[in-house]
Write a protein that holds these residues in place. Structure first.
Motif, PDB file in Angstrom:
ATOM      1  N   GLY A  58      14.569  -2.733  -8.992  1.00  0.00           N
ATOM      2  CA  GLY A  58      14.065  -3.849  -9.779  1.00  0.00           C
ATOM      3  C   GLY A  58      12.794  -4.483  -9.243  1.00  0.00           C
ATOM      4  N   VAL A  59      12.231  -3.909  -8.205  1.00  0.00           N
ATOM      5  CA  VAL A  59      10.979  -4.411  -7.630  1.00  0.00           C
ATOM      6  C   VAL A  59       9.862  -3.450  -8.022  1.00  0.00           C
ATOM      7  N   HIS A  60       8.731  -4.007  -8.452  1.00  0.00           N
ATOM      8  CA  HIS A  60       7.589  -3.198  -8.902  1.00  0.00           C
ATOM      9  C   HIS A  60       6.564  -3.083  -7.771  1.00  0.00           C
ATOM     10  N   PHE A  61       6.085  -1.876  -7.542  1.00  0.00           N
ATOM     11  CA  PHE A  61       5.079  -1.586  -6.521  1.00  0.00           C
ATOM     12  C   PHE A  61       3.861  -0.987  -7.212  1.00  0.00           C
ATOM     13  N   GLU A  62       2.676  -1.440  -6.798  1.00  0.00           N
ATOM     14  CA  GLU A  62       1.447  -0.923  -7.394  1.00  0.00           C
ATOM     15  C   GLU A  62       0.337  -0.847  -6.354  1.00  0.00           C
ATOM     16  N   GLU A 104       7.847 -12.759 -11.489  1.00  0.00           N
ATOM     17  CA  GLU A 104       6.513 -13.349 -11.410  1.00  0.00           C
ATOM     18  C   GLU A 104       6.106 -13.684  -9.981  1.00  0.00           C
ATOM     19  N   ARG A 105       6.847 -13.189  -9.004  1.00  0.00           N
ATOM     20  CA  ARG A 105       6.543 -13.421  -7.575  1.00  0.00           C
ATOM     21  C   ARG A 105       5.861 -12.184  -7.022  1.00  0.00           C
ATOM     22  N   PRO A 154      -3.563 -12.863  -7.455  1.00  0.00           N
ATOM     23  CA  PRO A 154      -2.763 -14.026  -7.049  1.00  0.00           C
ATOM     24  C   PRO A 154      -1.418 -13.591  -6.458  1.00  0.00           C
ATOM     25  N   ALA A 155      -1.078 -14.164  -5.307  1.00  0.00           N
ATOM     26  CA  ALA A 155       0.157 -13.776  -4.611  1.00  0.00           C
ATOM     27  C   ALA A 155       0.712 -14.964  -3.842  1.00  0.00           C
ATOM     28  N   GLU A 156       2.026 -15.048  -3.780  1.00  0.00           N
ATOM     29  CA  GLU A 156       2.654 -16.099  -2.976  1.00  0.00           C
ATOM     30  C   GLU A 156       2.474 -15.820  -1.498  1.00  0.00           C
ATOM     31  N   LEU A 157       2.502 -14.538  -1.143  1.00  0.00           N
ATOM     32  CA  LEU A 157       2.342 -14.174   0.266  1.00  0.00           C
ATOM     33  C   LEU A 157       1.295 -13.085   0.374  1.00  0.00           C
ATOM     34  N   LEU A 158       0.391 -13.255   1.314  1.00  0.00           N
ATOM     35  CA  LEU A 158      -0.678 -12.291   1.576  1.00  0.00           C
ATOM     36  C   LEU A 158      -0.641 -11.914   3.046  1.00  0.00           C
TER      37      LEU A 158
END
Length: 190
Positions: A40-44, A71-72, A97-101
Motif C-alpha cells: 500500500g506504499v507507493h515508490f517513485e 498524501e504523506r 513537497p514532503a513531510e520528511l526530507l
C-alpha cells in the motif's frame, strides 16, 4: 550490509561494470519514471534521467526516491547537488513537497538551494553525517535555510538511528539517542 540485510534487488545509478557491483545480486539502473507499490506504499524514482551517462563519482546522478502513503511523502535525495535540484524543480515541482526530507548531499553547500528547500518545505529534514566528519557536513548556512523555512532538524551524529513510520495518518519518528537516553543525560525533574 548485503550480508546483514536480505536483498532481492538493487537500484543504482552506478554502471553495471563498476567493480563494487560485481558480486551483488540483481542490479538494475534507477531511472526517472520507475514506480512500484508495496504493502500500500507507493515508490517513485524522480531522478536520474533515463539517458544519464553515469561516471564513477557523479553525485548528481544519485537516485532520488519519493515514498508516499496516501498524501504523506518522504523524499530521499542521495548526493544530488544544485543542478539536479534545478532539474527536479523544472520536471517534478508537484512531487517535491514532503513531510520528511533526507537532505541532499548530507547538507553540503553544493546542495539545498533556496528554491529547492522552499519547494520541498519539509516538516522534518534529516542530515546524515558522521560526528566531526572531515567535510563539516551539514554546512551551517544550509541548516539555517531549513530552520528559516520551519523544518525540524534531525542529525544522525546527534540523534543516532532514526526510526520512521510513514502512514496515511502521518509520520512517527523515534530518535534512538532521545528514546534510549542514559541516566547521566537526563535533565533533573523539579
Amino acid at each position: 550490509l548485503l550480508q546483514a540485510i536480505p536483498t532481492g534487488r538493487i537500484l543504482t545509478s552506478m554502471t553495471r561494470d563498476d567493480k563494487r557491483l560485481a558480486t551483488m545480486p540483481s542490479v538494475h539502473p534507477c531511472r526517472d519514471g520507475m514506480q512500484w507499490e508495496w504493502d500500500g506504499v507507493h515508490f517513485e524514482i524522480l531522478h536520474p534521467p533515463g539517458n544519464a551517462a553515469a561516471k564513477r563519482h557523479d553525485n548528481d546522478l544519485s537516485c532520488v526516491l519519493r515514498i508516499s502513503a496516501g498524501e504523506r511523502h518522504i523524499l530521499l535525495t542521495g548526493d544530488i547537488e544544485k543542478a539536479s535540484e534545478a532539474r527536479l524543480l523544472h520536471l517534478h515541482p508537484d512531487k517535491l513537497p514532503a513531510e520528511l526530507l533526507v537532505a541532499p548531499h548530507h547538507g553540503s553547500r553544493s546542495s539545498s538551494g533556496p528554491a529547492f528547500v522552499a519547494a520541498v518545505s519539509p516538516r522534518y529534514v534529516v542530515f546524515t553525517s558522521g560526528y566531526r566528519n572531515r567535510f563539516h557536513h551539514p554546512h551551517p548556512e544550509v541548516v539555517r535555510r531549513y530552520l528559516e523555512q520551519g523544518s525540524q532538524i534531525l542529525r544522525s551524529e546527534r540523534d543516532g538511528a532514526l526510526t520512521i513510520d510513514l502512514t496515511p495518518a502521518g509520520i512517527m519518528l523515534d530518535a534512538y539517542r532521545h528514546s534510549h537516553r542514559r541516566y547521566w543525560t537526563h535533565t533533573p525533574e523539579n
